[in-house]
Design a protein around this motif. Structure first.
Motif, PDB file in Angstrom:
ATOM      1  N   ALA A  87       0.825  -1.213   0.000  1.00 30.53           N
ATOM      2  CA  ALA A  87       0.000   0.000   0.000  1.00 30.53           C
ATOM      3  C   ALA A  87       0.853   1.254   0.000  1.00 30.53           C
ATOM      4  O   ALA A  87       0.541   2.233  -0.697  1.00 30.53           O
ATOM      5  N   ASN A  88       1.963   1.246   0.760  1.00 33.10           N
ATOM      6  CA  ASN A  88       2.754   2.473   0.874  1.00 33.10           C
ATOM      7  C   ASN A  88       3.626   2.737  -0.346  1.00 33.10           C
ATOM      8  O   ASN A  88       4.170   3.829  -0.507  1.00 33.10           O
ATOM      9  N   LEU A  89       3.756   1.742  -1.232  1.00 34.63           N
ATOM     10  CA  LEU A  89       4.522   1.946  -2.465  1.00 34.63           C
ATOM     11  C   LEU A  89       3.631   1.980  -3.693  1.00 34.63           C
ATOM     12  O   LEU A  89       4.080   2.329  -4.784  1.00 34.63           O
ATOM     13  N   GLY A  90       2.383   1.593  -3.537  1.00 33.52           N
ATOM     14  CA  GLY A  90       1.424   1.686  -4.624  1.00 33.52           C
ATOM     15  C   GLY A  90       1.567   0.636  -5.706  1.00 33.52           C
ATOM     16  O   GLY A  90       1.030   0.798  -6.795  1.00 33.52           O
ATOM     17  N   TRP A  91       2.299  -0.461  -5.414  1.00 35.56           N
ATOM     18  CA  TRP A  91       2.461  -1.431  -6.480  1.00 35.56           C
ATOM     19  C   TRP A  91       1.635  -2.693  -6.256  1.00 35.56           C
ATOM     20  O   TRP A  91       1.249  -3.031  -5.149  1.00 35.56           O
ATOM     21  N   ARG A  92       1.372  -3.382  -7.363  1.00 29.57           N
ATOM     22  CA  ARG A  92       0.669  -4.664  -7.354  1.00 29.57           C
ATOM     23  C   ARG A  92       1.322  -5.595  -8.381  1.00 29.57           C
ATOM     24  O   ARG A  92       1.602  -5.193  -9.503  1.00 29.57           O
ATOM     25  N   ASP A  93       1.573  -6.821  -7.945  1.00 28.20           N
ATOM     26  CA  ASP A  93       2.040  -7.891  -8.850  1.00 28.20           C
ATOM     27  C   ASP A  93       3.244  -7.479  -9.687  1.00 28.20           C
ATOM     28  O   ASP A  93       3.248  -7.622 -10.915  1.00 28.20           O
ATOM     29  N   VAL A  94       4.268  -6.994  -9.015  1.00 25.18           N
ATOM     30  CA  VAL A  94       5.504  -6.606  -9.699  1.00 25.18           C
ATOM     31  C   VAL A  94       6.455  -7.805  -9.721  1.00 25.18           C
ATOM     32  O   VAL A  94       6.871  -8.286  -8.661  1.00 25.18           O
ATOM     33  N   PRO A  95       6.818  -8.329 -10.910  1.00 22.55           N
ATOM     34  CA  PRO A  95       7.739  -9.474 -10.990  1.00 22.55           C
ATOM     35  C   PRO A  95       9.185  -9.018 -10.751  1.00 22.55           C
ATOM     36  O   PRO A  95      10.031  -9.054 -11.650  1.00 22.55           O
ATOM     37  N   LEU A  96       9.456  -8.628  -9.528  1.00 24.35           N
ATOM     38  CA  LEU A  96      10.702  -7.930  -9.235  1.00 24.35           C
ATOM     39  C   LEU A  96      11.926  -8.807  -9.446  1.00 24.35           C
ATOM     40  O   LEU A  96      12.963  -8.336  -9.935  1.00 24.35           O
ATOM     41  N   ARG A  97      11.829 -10.076  -9.083  1.00 20.41           N
ATOM     42  CA  ARG A  97      12.981 -10.959  -9.292  1.00 20.41           C
ATOM     43  C   ARG A  97      13.326 -11.063 -10.775  1.00 20.41           C
ATOM     44  O   ARG A  97      14.493 -10.955 -11.164  1.00 20.41           O
ATOM     45  N   GLU A  98      12.322 -11.254 -11.594  1.00 20.11           N
ATOM     46  CA  GLU A  98      12.542 -11.348 -13.043  1.00 20.11           C
ATOM     47  C   GLU A  98      13.100 -10.046 -13.605  1.00 20.11           C
ATOM     48  O   GLU A  98      14.028 -10.051 -14.426  1.00 20.11           O
ATOM     49  N   MET A  99      12.566  -8.911 -13.143  1.00 19.80           N
ATOM     50  CA  MET A  99      13.008  -7.626 -13.658  1.00 19.80           C
ATOM     51  C   MET A  99      14.448  -7.332 -13.258  1.00 19.80           C
ATOM     52  O   MET A  99      15.245  -6.830 -14.054  1.00 19.80           O
ATOM     53  N   LEU A 100      14.805  -7.647 -12.015  1.00 20.13           N
ATOM     54  CA  LEU A 100      16.181  -7.428 -11.574  1.00 20.13           C
ATOM     55  C   LEU A 100      17.140  -8.342 -12.328  1.00 20.13           C
ATOM     56  O   LEU A 100      18.227  -7.912 -12.749  1.00 20.13           O
ATOM     57  N   GLY A 101      16.740  -9.605 -12.495  1.00 17.45           N
ATOM     58  CA  GLY A 101      17.597 -10.528 -13.226  1.00 17.45           C
ATOM     59  C   GLY A 101      17.873 -10.048 -14.637  1.00 17.45           C
ATOM     60  O   GLY A 101      19.009 -10.091 -15.121  1.00 17.45           O
ATOM     61  N   ALA A 102      16.821  -9.553 -15.294  1.00 21.24           N
ATOM     62  CA  ALA A 102      16.988  -9.063 -16.666  1.00 21.24           C
ATOM     63  C   ALA A 102      17.880  -7.831 -16.703  1.00 21.24           C
ATOM     64  O   ALA A 102      18.743  -7.699 -17.580  1.00 21.24           O
ATOM     65  N   ARG A 103      17.682  -6.920 -15.730  1.00 22.29           N
ATOM     66  CA  ARG A 103      18.478  -5.684 -15.713  1.00 22.29           C
ATOM     67  C   ARG A 103      19.955  -5.973 -15.478  1.00 22.29           C
ATOM     68  O   ARG A 103      20.835  -5.268 -15.995  1.00 22.29           O
ATOM     69  N   LEU A 104      20.238  -7.052 -14.746  1.00 17.73           N
ATOM     70  CA  LEU A 104      21.623  -7.383 -14.424  1.00 17.73           C
ATOM     71  C   LEU A 104      22.226  -8.372 -15.413  1.00 17.73           C
ATOM     72  O   LEU A 104      23.281  -8.938 -15.157  1.00 17.73           O
ATOM     73  N   GLY A 105      21.541  -8.603 -16.519  1.00 16.94           N
ATOM     74  CA  GLY A 105      22.128  -9.405 -17.583  1.00 16.94           C
ATOM     75  C   GLY A 105      21.700 -10.854 -17.632  1.00 16.94           C
ATOM     76  O   GLY A 105      22.170 -11.617 -18.478  1.00 16.94           O
ATOM     77  N   GLY A 106      20.827 -11.251 -16.707  1.00 18.28           N
ATOM     78  CA  GLY A 106      20.283 -12.601 -16.752  1.00 18.28           C
ATOM     79  C   GLY A 106      21.102 -13.671 -16.080  1.00 18.28           C
ATOM     80  O   GLY A 106      20.660 -14.816 -15.963  1.00 18.28           O
ATOM     81  N   ALA A 107      22.311 -13.350 -15.636  1.00 14.68           N
ATOM     82  CA  ALA A 107      23.181 -14.373 -15.044  1.00 14.68           C
ATOM     83  C   ALA A 107      23.284 -14.267 -13.528  1.00 14.68           C
ATOM     84  O   ALA A 107      23.923 -15.111 -12.897  1.00 14.68           O
ATOM     85  N   THR A 108      22.694 -13.239 -12.945  1.00 11.51           N
ATOM     86  CA  THR A 108      22.804 -13.018 -11.501  1.00 11.51           C
ATOM     87  C   THR A 108      21.537 -13.491 -10.805  1.00 11.51           C
ATOM     88  O   THR A 108      20.456 -12.956 -11.054  1.00 11.51           O
ATOM     89  N   PRO A 109      21.624 -14.494  -9.923  1.00 11.06           N
ATOM     90  CA  PRO A 109      20.424 -14.969  -9.224  1.00 11.06           C
ATOM     91  C   PRO A 109      19.918 -13.923  -8.236  1.00 11.06           C
ATOM     92  O   PRO A 109      20.706 -13.170  -7.642  1.00 11.06           O
TER      93      PRO A 109
END
Length: 325
Positions: A87-109
Motif C-alpha cells: 500500500a505504501n509503495l502503490g504497487w501490485r504484482d511486480v515481478p521484481l525478481r525477473e526484472m532485476l535478473g533481466a536488468r543485471l544481464g540474466g546471469a545473476t540470481p
C-alpha cells in the motif's frame, strides 16, 4: 572479492549494500524511494541502484556480485519472486525478481523476501537471537509485524502471512480502534509507535507529541505519560502471550522505534508478560541488536542462502579395495 548485493526497500528510502561472505558491509548507500512519483518510479529506482552497485562491485573488487537479495514491504510471493502488494509503495504484482535478473544481464540470481521476515532472519542468525533455535522477532514501529524463526530459517506460512501478530485482536469489539486491515482492536492499533504517538498527542493536546516524547515523559515521572504507556504495554503483553503460547520461542526479540526506549519499555513489558503466564515458559525478552541495518543484512543472507542452495555438492568418492590374487 566475492560479494552480494543487498537492497532493503522502505517507504521513504532504499538502503543498499555490498555484503561480504562474513556479513560485513563492503559498501553502503541509500536513496530516496521516490514513491511520490508513482510505483513505476519506485521500481525503476530499485533496478537502477542494483545496476550501479553491480558496476561498483566489479570495478572495486574485480568481479561482479554473485547474487542479489531484496527485502520489500507488503505481500510477497517468494516462490515466484513477485512483490504482490504494498500500500505504501502503490504497487501490485511486480515481478521484481525477473526484472532485476533481466536488468543485471540474466546471469545473476535474485532472492526476494518480506522486509520484516528478512530483518528477523538477520536478528536471528547474527543479531540478538544468535544461537536461538526458536525465536519470535517483533518490531514495534508504524505498525507491528513479526517473524517466526525456526532452526535458522524464517517460517513464511502456507500463504506467506505467518508472523502477522500486529493483527491479533487484543481489544476486540465495536469499541475497539479500527485497523487498516478491516478489523477492530488489532495489536498495532493499541501498541505500535504510531498508536502511542496518537494517544500521547491526545493526552497533551499537542499534535506534534510522539512516542519518543511519551517515553521521555514516562522516565521523568509524568503520570499522564505513564497511563498512556502502560495501556500500550498491557496490550502488547496480551498479544505477545498469545504468540508465546502458540510458538513457544526461546527468545523474544523486540525491535522498532518503541524498543529505543530501553528499560522504560522492557522493564514493565517483561513484568507484564511474566504475570500473564500460567504453564508457559518465559522466554528471554531482549532488544533487537542490528537497528536499521537488519533489513540489508537479512537481504544479504537471502542472497548467500540462494547461492548455497544452488551450489552443487561434490559427492565423496567411494573407497575401493584392491584384492590381490
Amino acid at each position: 572479492m566475492k560479494h552480494v548485493i543487498a537492497l532493503d526497500v522502505g517507504g521513504t528510502a532504499i538502503k543498499a549494500a555490498l555484503v561480504a561472505a562474513d556479513n560485513t558491509f563492503l559498501h553502503e548507500t541509500r536513496r530516496a524511494t521516490a514513491r511520490d512519483k508513482g510505483p513505476d518510479a519506485v521500481v525503476a529506482g530499485i533496478l537502477d541502484l542494483a545496476a550501479e552497485l553491480r558496476d561498483l562491485g566489479a570495478d572495486r573488487f574485480g568481479e561482479a556480485a554473485s547474487a542479489v537479495g531484496v527485502a520489500v514491504p507488503g505481500i510477497v510471493d517468494t516462490a515466484t519472486g513477485t512483490a504482490v502488494y504494498a500500500a505504501n509503495l502503490g504497487w501490485r504484482d511486480v515481478p521484481l525478481r525477473e526484472m532485476l535478473g533481466a536488468r543485471l544481464g540474466g546471469a545473476t540470481p535474485v532472492a526476494l523476501g518480506h522486509d520484516v521476515r528478512t530483518g528477523g532472519l538477520a536478528e536471528g542468525r547474527i543479531g540478538a537471537g544468535r544461537g536461538a533455535d526458536r525465536f519470535l522477532f517483533v518490531p514495534l514501529g508504524t505498525g507491528i509485524a513479526g517473524a517466526i524463526g525456526i532452526g535458522g530459517r524464517i517460517e513464511e506460512g502456507a500463504h506467506g502471512y505467518a508472523g502477522e501478530i500486529g493483527h491479533v485482536a487484543v481489544r476486540p469489539g465495536p469499541d475497539g480502534p479500527e485497523c487498516g486491515c478491516g478489523g477492530r482492536g488489532c495489536l498495532e492499533t493499541v501498541a505500535s509507535a504510531s498508536a502511542v504517538s496518537r494517544a500521547w498527542a491526545a493526552a497533551t493536546g499537542d499534535p506534534a507529541a510522539d512516542a519518543a516524547a511519551c517515553a521521555a515523559a514516562v522516565a521523568a515521572g509524568d503520570p499522564r505519560a505513564s497511563a498512556v504507556w502502560l495501556h500500550a504495554v498491557d496490550a502488547l503483553a496480551d498479544g505477545l502471550v498469545m504468540g508465546l503460547t502458540l510458538l513457544d520461542p526461546g527468545t523474544l526479540i523486540i525491535g522498532g522505534g518503541l524498543a529505543e526506549a530501553g528499560e522504560t519499555l522492557f522493564a514493565p513489558l517483561r513484568a507484564a508478560v511474566a504475570e500473564r503466564l500460567t504453564f508457559q515458559k518465559l522466554p528471554l525478552i531482549v532488544p533487537a541488536a542490528l537497528g536499521d541495518t537488519a533489513g540489508c543484512l537479512g537481504a544479504g543472507l537471502l542472497a548467500w542462502d540462494l547461492l548455497a542452495a544452488h551450489t552443487p555438492r561434490i559427492p565423496h568418492a567411494t573407497p575401493t579395495t584392491e584384492v590381490s590374487a
